[in-house]
Design an enzyme around this catalytic site. Structure first.
Site, short mmCIF file in Angstrom:
data_model
loop_
_atom_site.label_atom_id
_atom_site.label_comp_id
_atom_site.label_asym_id
_atom_site.label_seq_id
_atom_site.Cartn_x
_atom_site.Cartn_y
_atom_site.Cartn_z
N LYS A 17 0.07 -13.14 5.11
CA LYS A 17 1.24 -13.51 4.44
C LYS A 17 2.16 -12.49 4.81
O LYS A 17 3.35 -13.03 4.95
CB LYS A 17 1.07 -13.52 2.98
CG LYS A 17 0.25 -14.63 2.36
CD LYS A 17 0.60 -14.71 0.72
CE LYS A 17 0.32 -13.69 -0.08
NZ LYS A 17 -1.14 -13.39 -0.34
N LEU A 19 2.42 -10.78 7.53
CA LEU A 19 2.99 -10.89 8.85
C LEU A 19 3.89 -11.99 8.88
O LEU A 19 4.91 -11.98 9.74
CB LEU A 19 1.66 -10.98 9.80
CG LEU A 19 1.79 -10.77 11.32
CD1 LEU A 19 2.53 -9.32 11.43
CD2 LEU A 19 0.39 -10.75 11.85
N LYS A 187 -10.90 -28.75 8.65
CA LYS A 187 -10.82 -29.52 7.36
C LYS A 187 -9.88 -29.15 6.53
O LYS A 187 -9.36 -27.86 6.27
CB LYS A 187 -12.19 -28.90 6.52
CG LYS A 187 -13.61 -29.16 7.24
CD LYS A 187 -13.66 -30.80 6.77
CE LYS A 187 -14.98 -31.26 7.33
NZ LYS A 187 -15.16 -32.54 7.22
N PRO A 190 -9.42 -27.67 1.58
CA PRO A 190 -9.16 -26.40 0.77
C PRO A 190 -7.70 -26.33 0.73
O PRO A 190 -7.25 -25.73 -0.25
CB PRO A 190 -9.73 -25.55 2.06
CG PRO A 190 -10.72 -26.19 2.68
CD PRO A 190 -10.32 -27.33 2.64
N GLY A 354 -5.59 12.28 5.91
CA GLY A 354 -6.60 11.93 5.06
C GLY A 354 -6.84 12.97 3.97
O GLY A 354 -6.13 13.99 3.78
N CYS A 381 -0.96 14.75 9.81
CA CYS A 381 -1.00 15.24 8.56
C CYS A 381 -2.24 15.96 8.27
O CYS A 381 -2.51 17.22 9.04
CB CYS A 381 -0.81 14.11 7.49
SG CYS A 381 -0.58 14.65 6.06
N LEU A 382 -3.48 15.48 7.78
CA LEU A 382 -4.63 16.20 7.84
C LEU A 382 -5.22 16.53 9.26
O LEU A 382 -5.77 17.72 9.59
CB LEU A 382 -5.99 15.48 7.13
CG LEU A 382 -7.09 16.06 6.80
CD1 LEU A 382 -6.98 17.35 6.11
CD2 LEU A 382 -8.44 15.11 6.62
N GLU A 405 -8.09 22.91 -0.11
CA GLU A 405 -8.28 21.69 -0.56
C GLU A 405 -9.79 21.46 -0.60
O GLU A 405 -10.39 20.82 -1.43
CB GLU A 405 -7.76 20.56 0.36
CG GLU A 405 -7.85 19.11 -0.50
CD GLU A 405 -7.20 17.94 0.59
OE1 GLU A 405 -6.63 18.45 1.65
OE2 GLU A 405 -7.68 16.81 0.27
N HIS A 507 4.26 11.87 8.75
CA HIS A 507 3.47 10.74 9.31
C HIS A 507 4.69 9.92 10.27
O HIS A 507 5.21 9.06 9.86
CB HIS A 507 3.16 9.76 7.94
CG HIS A 507 2.03 10.40 7.52
ND1 HIS A 507 0.66 10.20 7.58
CD2 HIS A 507 2.10 11.13 6.24
CE1 HIS A 507 -0.01 10.68 6.87
NE2 HIS A 507 0.59 11.28 5.92
N GLU A 509 3.79 7.75 12.11
CA GLU A 509 3.62 6.08 12.36
C GLU A 509 4.39 5.17 11.63
O GLU A 509 4.56 4.07 11.67
CB GLU A 509 2.03 6.02 12.06
CG GLU A 509 1.76 5.97 10.52
CD GLU A 509 1.22 7.47 10.19
OE1 GLU A 509 1.77 8.59 10.94
OE2 GLU A 509 0.59 7.62 9.20
N1 GLN Z 1 -5.34 16.14 2.19
C1 GLN Z 1 -4.14 16.80 3.03
C2 GLN Z 1 -3.00 17.31 1.83
O1 GLN Z 1 -2.80 16.62 0.84
C3 GLN Z 1 -3.48 16.01 3.96
C4 GLN Z 1 -2.95 14.56 3.43
C5 GLN Z 1 -2.66 13.44 4.57
O2 GLN Z 1 -3.28 13.47 5.56
N2 GLN Z 1 -1.72 12.61 4.33
O3 GLN Z 1 -2.25 18.00 2.31
#
Ligand code: GLN
Length: 538
Positions: A17, A19, A187, A190, A354, A381-382, A405, A507, A509
């Site tokens: 939806k 997209l 079909k 549905p 992450g 990031c991580l 962390e 980020h 991306e």
């Molecule tokens: N866990 C890491 C932090 O909180 C990295 C966060 C992430 O990769 N978005 O800083």
């Protein structure tokens, strides 16, 4: 007056939806209309920020720091609609607003109910983004018709037509027309049931978009039209695209969706020029290179966990005339099988963002492998935090180095909590979020890629590089090529004696579009292509 398009889905979830809505938004924009996009999600979480990527896929962050549904990524990649906190609401936010009003006494004397109080709140958030500046708002309703939790949203959009008039409102329903192998047939039942369910609620869809793996015959479209009470011209096929999602707007255009919608809403039909888009597809269709990128993450098995990263790699591939083959590698596999073995044959390695300990050692190993073997590496990031841990351990010799962390008692906390985070305990919406400026150091790879001194990039983290160790890193050849404008926070690191080793705390991306690939992804893929070509010469 702003016109409203509501997009609902039926039969199954994951029909695309987001997209489809984004593709329609793009077509309307290309015809000269000012479009706004919005998503309403029926779950109770206030936002997806507290959900695991296994549950929900990636959390998409906007400039204003809101943590939103990943469909907003499609909206930004396909359209120029400005997105803000008002572009994504959940049941949780709606109830929270109504309950706050009740506590303030706004409803004194009354019983607060789903109808009209919750439905009024839903209608008000839809109206909030309407203005003289906006021709059309496309509001996508998350979930599937028939879900209990979707009902207040469907009721609200049903009432909406009464409020603004049928000529200002259009309902699009997206369904699945499955192919039954045993019967060698598509079909339609549905779809009939799904529309039936919508009509019971009081919504007669104006347009039906049928997702299908095989072309729908005229006979089947006529059948759907008859049973669903929808004119034949408004029963539109959306066939699966094996090659690229960027074909979706083109095929919806060919099937007449944009013209139909514009006519129905009484808007003027501007010229449509999809030249640039066709060029993009042509470029994607005839790559000159092939390149294999390993994305080493904790949620590699989930196709939506790193959605914007995969998309950004694709954009960079188109720009570099390269077909990018992405291997989604579970970082724990590297812990078991070793980086040399698991990552063999890859031309570039990307470690995404992450949280938490699982798979972290595998990511660090992947980065060591990339650094030592001169394989292009991009950390996000991580991924940047892991790159500094790897450098501290294996280059500087601090074997115990870690992120606070994960290990609160490490003797070398190369990654530590941001000062502003020290007294925060609540989890929802409390990280360092959204667009923050980053100053780039001239003469670095980052500066060369961006061709700019100052950039804005989106963030989502609690931890940062520990400034106590900057000097030691610098001496061993790791440079800090991007920092916050006052220099206090490390934003980008890179290695000099390496073909392409760069990592960012933000980020990137979330800022890449097919028509405007992100410069760092572009640089990374270009380095991976060069690496592949160098290896094939040997
Ligand atoms: N866990 C890491 C932090 O909180 C990295 C966060 C992430 O990769 N978005 O800083």
């Amino acid at each position: 007056m702003t016109k409203h398009i509501f997009v609902t889905g039926g039969v199954v979830s994951s029909l695309g939806k987001g997209l489809t809505s984004a593709s329609l938004g793009m077509l309307l924009e290309q015809r000269g209309l000012k479009v706004r996009m919005q998503k309403l999600d029926p779950y109770i979480n206030v936002d997806p920020g507290t959900m695991s990527p296994y549950q929900h896929g990636e959390v998409y962050v906007l400039d204003d720091g809101s943590e939103t549904d990943l469909d907003l990524g499609h909206y930004e990649r396909f359209t120029n609609s400005p997105l803000t906190r008002d572009s994504n609401y959940t049941t949780g936010q709606i109830y929270q607003a109504v309950i706050n009003k009740e506590r303030q006494g706004d409803f004194l004397g009354k019983t607060v109910q789903v109808i009209p109080h919750i439905t009024n709140e839903i209608k008000s958030i839809i109206k909030k983004i309407a203005s003289d500046e906006v021709d059309v708002i496309i509001t996508e309703i998350g979930g599937t018709v028939g879900d209990i939790e979707s009902l207040p949203f469907l009721e609200a959009i049903r009432q909406f037509q009464q409020d603004v008039g049928a000529e200002n409102c259009l309902y699009i329903h997206l369904t699945l027309v499955p192919y039954l192998k045993a019967a060698s047939e598509l079909k339609t039942k549905p779809t009939q049931h799904s529309v039936g369910q919508l009509r019971q609620i009081g919504i007669q869809p104006d347009v039906l978009i049928c997702r299908t793996e095989k072309s729908i015959s005229l006979e089947d479209r006529e059948k759907i039209s008859l049973f669903c009470n929808i004119p034949l011209e408004a029963v539109i096929e959306e066939k699966d695209k094996d090659f690229s999602i960027y074909e979706v707007p083109v095929s919806l255009r060919e099937n007449g969706l944009d013209e139909l919608v514009i006519r129905r809403l009484g808007l003027s039909l501007g010229e449509l020029d999809l030249g640039a888009w066709h060029e993009l597809l042509a470029q994607q269709r005839s790559p000159k290179h092939e390149v294999r990128i390993a994305v080493v993450g904790k949620y590699a098995s989930h196709k939506d966990a790193y959605k914007s990263i995969y998309e950004s790699l694709e954009h960079a591939g188109i720009q570099n005339l390269a077909q990018v083959q992405v291997s989604c590698i579970q970082s724990e596999d590297i812990e078991r099988g070793g980086a040399e073995e698991v990552l063999a044959g890859h031309d570039g390695i990307l470690v995404p963002g992450g949280f938490g300990e699982r798979g972290m050692e595998g990511k660090i190993e992947a980065i060591r492998h990339a650094r030592e073997n001169h394989i292009p590496f991009f950390g996000i990031c991580l991924g940047m935090q892991c790159a500094t841990i790897e450098f501290a351990r294996n280059v500087l010799g601090h074997v115990d180095a870690h992120s606070a962390e994960i290990n609160g008692t490490t003797s070398y906390p190369v990654i530590c909590l941001l000062d502003e985070q020290k007294n925060i305990t609540a989890k929802g919406g409390t990280m360092r979020l959204g667009a923050q400026p980053c100053r780039l150091k001239p003469g670095t790879r980052a500066h060369e890629s961006y061709q700019s001194d100052l950039v804005d990039e989106r963030h989502r983290h609690r931890y940062e590089f520990n400034n106590e160790y900057r000097e030691e890193f610098l001496q061993e050849g790791l440079s800090f090529s991007g920092t916050s404008p006052d220099g206090s926070l490390v934003e980008i690191i890179e290695l000099k004696d390496h073909p392409w080793f760069l990592a960012v705390q933000f980020h990137p991306e979330f800022h890449s579009k097919p028509t405007n690939p992100h410069p760092l992804f572009g640089g990374f893929v270009s380095a991976a292509v060069a690496n592949r070509e160098k290896l094939s010469e040997v």
